[in-house]
Design a protein around this motif. Structure first.
Motif, mmCIF file in Angstrom:
data_model
loop_
_atom_site.group_PDB
_atom_site.id
_atom_site.type_symbol
_atom_site.label_atom_id
_atom_site.label_comp_id
_atom_site.label_asym_id
_atom_site.label_seq_id
_atom_site.Cartn_x
_atom_site.Cartn_y
_atom_site.Cartn_z
ATOM 1 N N MET A 47 0.841 -1.177 0.000
ATOM 2 C CA MET A 47 0.000 0.000 0.000
ATOM 3 C C MET A 47 0.887 1.241 0.000
ATOM 4 O O MET A 47 1.835 1.331 0.769
ATOM 5 C CB MET A 47 -0.896 0.013 1.227
ATOM 6 N N TYR A 48 0.555 2.143 -0.871
ATOM 7 C CA TYR A 48 1.313 3.382 -0.984
ATOM 8 C C TYR A 48 0.369 4.566 -0.913
ATOM 9 O O TYR A 48 -0.783 4.485 -1.340
ATOM 10 C CB TYR A 48 2.082 3.428 -2.306
ATOM 11 N N SER A 49 0.872 5.652 -0.397
ATOM 12 C CA SER A 49 0.087 6.867 -0.301
ATOM 13 C C SER A 49 1.040 8.043 -0.157
ATOM 14 O O SER A 49 2.217 7.872 0.154
ATOM 15 C CB SER A 49 -0.857 6.796 0.899
ATOM 16 N N ARG A 50 0.516 9.232 -0.363
ATOM 17 C CA ARG A 50 1.310 10.445 -0.154
ATOM 18 C C ARG A 50 0.952 11.026 1.208
ATOM 19 O O ARG A 50 -0.186 10.955 1.642
ATOM 20 C CB ARG A 50 0.995 11.471 -1.244
ATOM 21 N N PHE A 51 1.945 11.609 1.857
ATOM 22 C CA PHE A 51 1.749 12.206 3.171
ATOM 23 C C PHE A 51 2.381 13.586 3.191
ATOM 24 O O PHE A 51 3.346 13.845 2.478
ATOM 25 C CB PHE A 51 2.398 11.359 4.266
ATOM 26 N N VAL A 52 1.828 14.432 4.023
ATOM 27 C CA VAL A 52 2.432 15.734 4.276
ATOM 28 C C VAL A 52 2.404 15.960 5.787
ATOM 29 O O VAL A 52 1.448 15.582 6.465
ATOM 30 C CB VAL A 52 1.702 16.876 3.519
ATOM 31 N N ALA A 53 3.490 16.521 6.310
ATOM 32 C CA ALA A 53 3.577 16.832 7.732
ATOM 33 C C ALA A 53 3.776 18.338 7.877
ATOM 34 O O ALA A 53 4.744 18.896 7.373
ATOM 35 C CB ALA A 53 4.729 16.080 8.381
ATOM 36 N N LEU A 54 2.828 18.984 8.539
ATOM 37 C CA LEU A 54 2.867 20.436 8.716
ATOM 38 C C LEU A 54 2.981 20.773 10.192
ATOM 39 O O LEU A 54 2.391 20.103 11.037
ATOM 40 C CB LEU A 54 1.587 21.065 8.168
ATOM 41 N N LEU A 67 -0.194 15.421 10.452
ATOM 42 C CA LEU A 67 0.140 14.484 9.398
ATOM 43 C C LEU A 67 -1.128 14.206 8.609
ATOM 44 O O LEU A 67 -2.156 13.855 9.191
ATOM 45 C CB LEU A 67 0.686 13.188 10.003
ATOM 46 N N ALA A 68 -1.072 14.399 7.295
ATOM 47 C CA ALA A 68 -2.230 14.175 6.441
ATOM 48 C C ALA A 68 -1.878 13.151 5.371
ATOM 49 O O ALA A 68 -0.810 13.216 4.773
ATOM 50 C CB ALA A 68 -2.672 15.474 5.789
ATOM 51 N N GLU A 69 -2.785 12.212 5.142
ATOM 52 C CA GLU A 69 -2.609 11.205 4.096
ATOM 53 C C GLU A 69 -3.475 11.582 2.900
ATOM 54 O O GLU A 69 -4.660 11.848 3.035
ATOM 55 C CB GLU A 69 -3.008 9.823 4.613
ATOM 56 N N TRP A 70 -2.872 11.578 1.714
ATOM 57 C CA TRP A 70 -3.564 11.953 0.491
ATOM 58 C C TRP A 70 -3.291 10.885 -0.570
ATOM 59 O O TRP A 70 -2.336 10.986 -1.330
ATOM 60 C CB TRP A 70 -3.069 13.305 0.018
ATOM 61 N N PRO A 71 -4.143 9.849 -0.639
ATOM 62 C CA PRO A 71 -3.940 8.796 -1.637
ATOM 63 C C PRO A 71 -4.043 9.351 -3.061
ATOM 64 O O PRO A 71 -4.710 10.357 -3.310
ATOM 65 C CB PRO A 71 -5.077 7.808 -1.368
ATOM 66 N N ASP A 72 -3.379 8.669 -4.000
ATOM 67 C CA ASP A 72 -3.375 9.111 -5.395
ATOM 68 C C ASP A 72 -4.764 9.181 -6.003
ATOM 69 O O ASP A 72 -5.041 10.037 -6.833
ATOM 70 C CB ASP A 72 -2.499 8.173 -6.247
ATOM 71 N N ASP A 73 -5.651 8.284 -5.607
ATOM 72 C CA ASP A 73 -6.983 8.228 -6.224
ATOM 73 C C ASP A 73 -8.012 9.131 -5.549
ATOM 74 O O ASP A 73 -9.182 9.090 -5.889
ATOM 75 C CB ASP A 73 -7.486 6.785 -6.248
ATOM 76 N N GLU A 74 -7.597 9.957 -4.611
ATOM 77 C CA GLU A 74 -8.511 10.872 -3.915
ATOM 78 C C GLU A 74 -8.250 12.305 -4.347
ATOM 79 O O GLU A 74 -7.138 12.672 -4.709
ATOM 80 C CB GLU A 74 -8.334 10.762 -2.399
ATOM 81 N N SER A 75 -9.287 13.137 -4.285
ATOM 82 C CA SER A 75 -9.157 14.540 -4.685
ATOM 83 C C SER A 75 -8.655 15.439 -3.553
ATOM 84 O O SER A 75 -8.296 16.588 -3.790
ATOM 85 C CB SER A 75 -10.503 15.063 -5.189
ATOM 86 N N MET A 126 11.630 15.259 13.815
ATOM 87 C CA MET A 126 11.372 13.916 13.296
ATOM 88 C C MET A 126 11.058 13.973 11.810
ATOM 89 O O MET A 126 10.271 14.810 11.368
ATOM 90 C CB MET A 126 10.178 13.276 14.004
ATOM 91 N N PRO A 127 11.638 13.064 11.016
ATOM 92 C CA PRO A 127 11.293 13.024 9.593
ATOM 93 C C PRO A 127 9.865 12.511 9.407
ATOM 94 O O PRO A 127 9.351 11.759 10.250
ATOM 95 C CB PRO A 127 12.313 12.058 8.997
ATOM 96 N N PRO A 128 9.208 12.900 8.319
ATOM 97 C CA PRO A 128 7.822 12.465 8.094
ATOM 98 C C PRO A 128 7.647 10.946 8.108
ATOM 99 O O PRO A 128 6.634 10.445 8.584
ATOM 100 C CB PRO A 128 7.489 13.038 6.721
ATOM 101 N N ALA A 129 8.627 10.196 7.617
ATOM 102 C CA ALA A 129 8.513 8.730 7.619
ATOM 103 C C ALA A 129 8.377 8.189 9.040
ATOM 104 O O ALA A 129 7.679 7.196 9.272
ATOM 105 C CB ALA A 129 9.723 8.113 6.935
#
Length: 122
Positions: free
Chosen positions: A1-8, A32-40, A54-57
């Motif tokens: 499973m893969y997804s994009r994340f952003v940490a603000l 921390l927000a998860e933004w899957p490729d198939d979501e808007s 801390m790194p986002p990973a």
């Protein structure tokens, strides 16, 4: 499973939060927000109090650990009989849960030994 994340870095605000603390200014947190490729738009959010360096990973790993815990609990309940205890004593329940936990640990170690590549991702 893969997804994009952003940490603000954010600073929580709100009247309820202000009343619950004596601090004039609340401490910074990481969102921390998860933004899957198939979501808007982002679909899942976590608020973290881990240090800002801390790194986002490092933030993603405990956030996504919940899915693994739910899978393990379901496996222990359905495949290994965690929910099948019908005794009446604490000692009997403790014995049952201990044996189910040992069986689950054995199954996990066997699964990880079969696929070393998957073990790095687990």
């Amino acid at each position: 499973m893969y997804s994009r994340f952003v940490a603000l870095r954010i600073r929580p605000v709100g009247r309820g939060i202000r009343r619950a603390t004596d601090e004039v200014e609340l401490p910074e947190r990481r969102l921390l927000a998860e933004w899957p490729d198939d979501e808007s738009e982002p679909v899942r959010f976590w608020l973290s109090s881990l240090p800002s360096g801390m790194p986002p990973a490092t933030l993603v790993r405990p956030a996504k650990l919940r899915r693994r815990i739910e899978h393990d609990y379901r496996e222990m309940k359905q495949a290994l009989g965690l929910a099948h205890f019908e005794g009446r004593t604490y000692q009997g329940w403790h014995h049952h849960v201990t044996l189910v936990s040992a069986a689950h640990a054995f199954c996990t170690l066997q699964r990880l030994a079969r696929s070393p590549r998957d073990a790095a991702q687990a």
